[in-house]
Scaffold this motif. Structure first.
Motif, PDB file in Angstrom:
ATOM      1  N   GLN A  23       0.811  -1.218   0.000  1.00 53.43           N
ATOM      2  CA  GLN A  23       0.000   0.000   0.000  1.00 53.43           C
ATOM      3  C   GLN A  23       0.843   1.266   0.000  1.00 53.43           C
ATOM      4  N   TYR A  24       2.128   1.143   0.337  1.00 55.99           N
ATOM      5  CA  TYR A  24       3.009   2.312   0.381  1.00 55.99           C
ATOM      6  C   TYR A  24       3.989   2.361  -0.790  1.00 55.99           C
ATOM      7  N   ILE A  25       3.914   1.384  -1.676  1.00 54.56           N
ATOM      8  CA  ILE A  25       4.770   1.396  -2.858  1.00 54.56           C
ATOM      9  C   ILE A  25       4.378   2.569  -3.750  1.00 54.56           C
ATOM     10  N   GLU A  26       5.365   3.286  -4.247  1.00 55.90           N
ATOM     11  CA  GLU A  26       5.089   4.396  -5.151  1.00 55.90           C
ATOM     12  C   GLU A  26       5.065   3.908  -6.596  1.00 55.90           C
ATOM     13  N   ILE A  27       4.016   4.294  -7.302  1.00 58.12           N
ATOM     14  CA  ILE A  27       3.879   3.982  -8.718  1.00 58.12           C
ATOM     15  C   ILE A  27       3.688   5.294  -9.453  1.00 58.12           C
ATOM     16  N   ALA A  28       4.638   5.603 -10.337  1.00 62.16           N
ATOM     17  CA  ALA A  28       4.587   6.859 -11.089  1.00 62.16           C
ATOM     18  C   ALA A  28       4.491   8.048 -10.154  1.00 62.16           C
ATOM     19  N   GLY A  29       5.315   8.030  -9.093  1.00 69.56           N
ATOM     20  CA  GLY A  29       5.444   9.193  -8.228  1.00 69.56           C
ATOM     21  C   GLY A  29       4.397   9.342  -7.144  1.00 69.56           C
ATOM     22  N   LYS A  30       3.514   8.355  -6.987  1.00 70.34           N
ATOM     23  CA  LYS A  30       2.464   8.475  -5.976  1.00 70.34           C
ATOM     24  C   LYS A  30       2.193   7.091  -5.387  1.00 70.34           C
ATOM     25  N   SER A  31       2.046   7.012  -4.057  1.00 72.18           N
ATOM     26  CA  SER A  31       1.857   5.711  -3.425  1.00 72.18           C
ATOM     27  C   SER A  31       0.491   5.119  -3.771  1.00 72.18           C
ATOM     28  N   VAL A  32       0.420   3.786  -3.682  1.00 71.57           N
ATOM     29  CA  VAL A  32      -0.829   3.073  -3.921  1.00 71.57           C
ATOM     30  C   VAL A  32      -1.911   3.591  -2.974  1.00 71.57           C
ATOM     31  N   LEU A  33      -1.563   3.756  -1.706  1.00 71.60           N
ATOM     32  CA  LEU A  33      -2.533   4.240  -0.724  1.00 71.60           C
ATOM     33  C   LEU A  33      -3.046   5.624  -1.083  1.00 71.60           C
ATOM     34  N   ASP A 307       4.940  17.823  -6.683  1.00 75.41           N
ATOM     35  CA  ASP A 307       3.586  17.561  -6.184  1.00 75.41           C
ATOM     36  C   ASP A 307       2.530  18.180  -7.100  1.00 75.41           C
ATOM     37  N   LEU A 308       2.819  19.362  -7.646  1.00 70.28           N
ATOM     38  CA  LEU A 308       1.865  19.989  -8.561  1.00 70.28           C
ATOM     39  C   LEU A 308       1.628  19.119  -9.792  1.00 70.28           C
ATOM     40  N   ILE A 309       2.695  18.490 -10.265  1.00 72.68           N
ATOM     41  CA  ILE A 309       2.563  17.596 -11.423  1.00 72.68           C
ATOM     42  C   ILE A 309       1.743  16.367 -11.045  1.00 72.68           C
ATOM     43  N   SER A 310       2.017  15.799  -9.862  1.00 73.03           N
ATOM     44  CA  SER A 310       1.234  14.642  -9.394  1.00 73.03           C
ATOM     45  C   SER A 310      -0.229  14.995  -9.230  1.00 73.03           C
ATOM     46  N   ASP A 311      -0.496  16.201  -8.713  1.00 67.93           N
ATOM     47  CA  ASP A 311      -1.884  16.630  -8.510  1.00 67.93           C
ATOM     48  C   ASP A 311      -2.654  16.705  -9.821  1.00 67.93           C
ATOM     49  N   LYS A 312      -1.946  16.925 -10.911  1.00 65.44           N
ATOM     50  CA  LYS A 312      -2.579  16.956 -12.232  1.00 65.44           C
ATOM     51  C   LYS A 312      -2.677  15.568 -12.851  1.00 65.44           C
ATOM     52  N   GLY A 313      -2.264  14.549 -12.083  1.00 70.00           N
ATOM     53  CA  GLY A 313      -2.282  13.192 -12.608  1.00 70.00           C
ATOM     54  C   GLY A 313      -1.121  12.897 -13.524  1.00 70.00           C
ATOM     55  N   GLY A 314      -0.069  13.737 -13.456  1.00 69.01           N
ATOM     56  CA  GLY A 314       1.070  13.597 -14.350  1.00 69.01           C
ATOM     57  C   GLY A 314       2.218  12.808 -13.763  1.00 69.01           C
ATOM     58  N   GLN A 315       3.229  12.645 -14.573  1.00 70.35           N
ATOM     59  CA  GLN A 315       4.414  11.869 -14.194  1.00 70.35           C
ATOM     60  C   GLN A 315       5.652  12.532 -14.773  1.00 70.35           C
TER      61      GLN A 315
END
Length: 383
Positions: A23-33, A307-315
């Motif tokens: 649940q804490y593994i990061e995939i494309a810059g964001k954790s599963v959880l 984080d701004l890129i992650s918030d947009k669903g980006g990688q």
């Protein structure tokens, strides 16, 4: 009417064979959880989200949910059933009407699926998303097939498993310790009729390393908007004994002048990332006129851009940084910078390029008056 998502993240997640719980593994810059949590936070029908975590999960949890508005986490029990009951008991004072119990390891639960569950809850005390079976199903004994099962009468259960709050809490209290396979099995034991809605193949549970690869491929295939950002920055030398470059403190006979820690490399890289999503420059987000950023560590700036890129669903696909100076020498510190930047942005080290060069004694860098840096970032965003 109050609907609370209860996300169960207390398991050890060891079947992946990795050191970090799944649940804490990061995939494309964001954790599963975090992906699971954000799906519920984004839904207008969900009022609160509460996460049940393992007793030793707090450090991982705090990193995974940084910046999210959640109810306080709840410590789970020895079994999933105990963990869910602990979570339900923690919600009593909030008196929710509905609770949606979801596995943290299903990060692709969609808005449409959550909506179907909520709509069905309006007329049912329990709702289960399910998928029809497409393979032929057989019973077996050892290595011998003993019979066939009617796949038209069997479905595969998913989460969120959704309930009217008071009945499912009463069921958990009544059958505590029986270790049922899931919450709808417990509901059935308590005589609560379970309604069915159509699940989604994308809402699979991450269990193995192959599942992690599948999840990464799902995220990447939708990121078809490829952006490139460029950043450039300069800082002059001043009296000092070290410089910050690429997130690494390097001994030197001078320091760098700036409002923050003057890490010219991270500043250029931050601007490149911000540029890739049209989000202005570093001064827009961290004005030098604001005293709170005096002496601030520049990793905060870089992490904010990521984080701004992650918030947009980006990688972030790749970053390429060139540091221009006569001294200090970049080569001996390249690996440390690469590792530090990869850590800040949640990237593999191979996606971080660090280069050092000089201007052959020409210009202000050639006269050792300061350091310049330029960076290019390649980012993938959903269309």
């Amino acid at each position: 009417m109050t609907s609370i998502a209860l996300i169960v993240a207390a398991g050890k997640g060891i079947r992946t064979g990795l050191d970090t719980p799944k649940q804490y593994i990061e995939i494309a810059g964001k954790s599963v959880l975090r992906r699971s949590i954000e799906a519920f936070l984004a839904h207008p029908g969900i009022d609160n989200v509460c996460v049940v975590i393992g007793e030793k999960g707090s450090p991982h949890y705090n990193d995974a949910v940084s910046g999210l508005d959640l109810l306080p986490p709840v410590i789970g029990g020895a079994t999933r059933q105990e963990s869910v009951r602990n979570g339900l008991e923690s919600l009593i004072d909030l008196a929710p009407e509905f609770v949606l119990i979801h596995d943290a390891a299903r990060p692709f639960v969609s808005e449409a699926l959550i909506s179907r569950c909520l709509e069905k809850l309006a007329t049912s005390d329990a709702v289960l998303p399910c998928l029809p079976m497409t393979d032929s199903l057989k019973s077996f004994d050892g290595e011998r097939i003993t019979g066939a099962l009617n796949r038209d009468k069997i479905v595969a259960a998913q989460t969120p498993q959704c309930f009217a709050f008071n009945p499912i809490l009463a069921a958990h209290r009544a059958f505590a310790g029986e270790n049922m396979t899931d919450d709808t099995a417990l509901a059935d034991r308590a005589g609560i009729e379970v309604a069915m809605v159509t699940g989604e193949t994308e809402n699979f549970k991450i269990t193995t390393v192959d599942d992690i690869d599948r999840a990464r491929a799902m995220i990447t295939r939708n990121l078809t908007d490829v952006r490139t950002g460029f950043g450039f920055d300069v800082h002059a030398f001043e009296t000092g004994e070290s410089v910050w470059l690429g997130g690494v403190n390097i001994p030197h006979d001078k320091g760098l002048k700036g409002h923050s820690d003057a890490d010219v490399a991270l500043h250029a890289l931050t601007d490149a990332l911000l540029g890739s999503i049209g989000a202005g420059d570093i001064g827009t987000h961290f004005p030098p006129s604001d005293a709170q950023w005096r002496g601030a560590a520049s990793d905060r700036f870089l992490r904010h851009a990521g984080d701004l890129i992650s918030d947009k669903g980006g990688q972030i696909n790749h970053v390429d940084l060139t540091i221009i100076c006569e001294a200090p020498r970049i080569g001996p510190h390249r690996a440390a910078m690469q590792e530090r930047i990869a850590d800040i942005l949640g990237l593999e080290k191979e996606r971080v390029s660090i280069k050092g060069t000089t201007t052959e004694k020409l210009g202000f860098t050639g006269r050792s008056e300061g350091i310049a840096a330029q960076a290019i970032a390649t980012v993938r965003l959903p269309e």
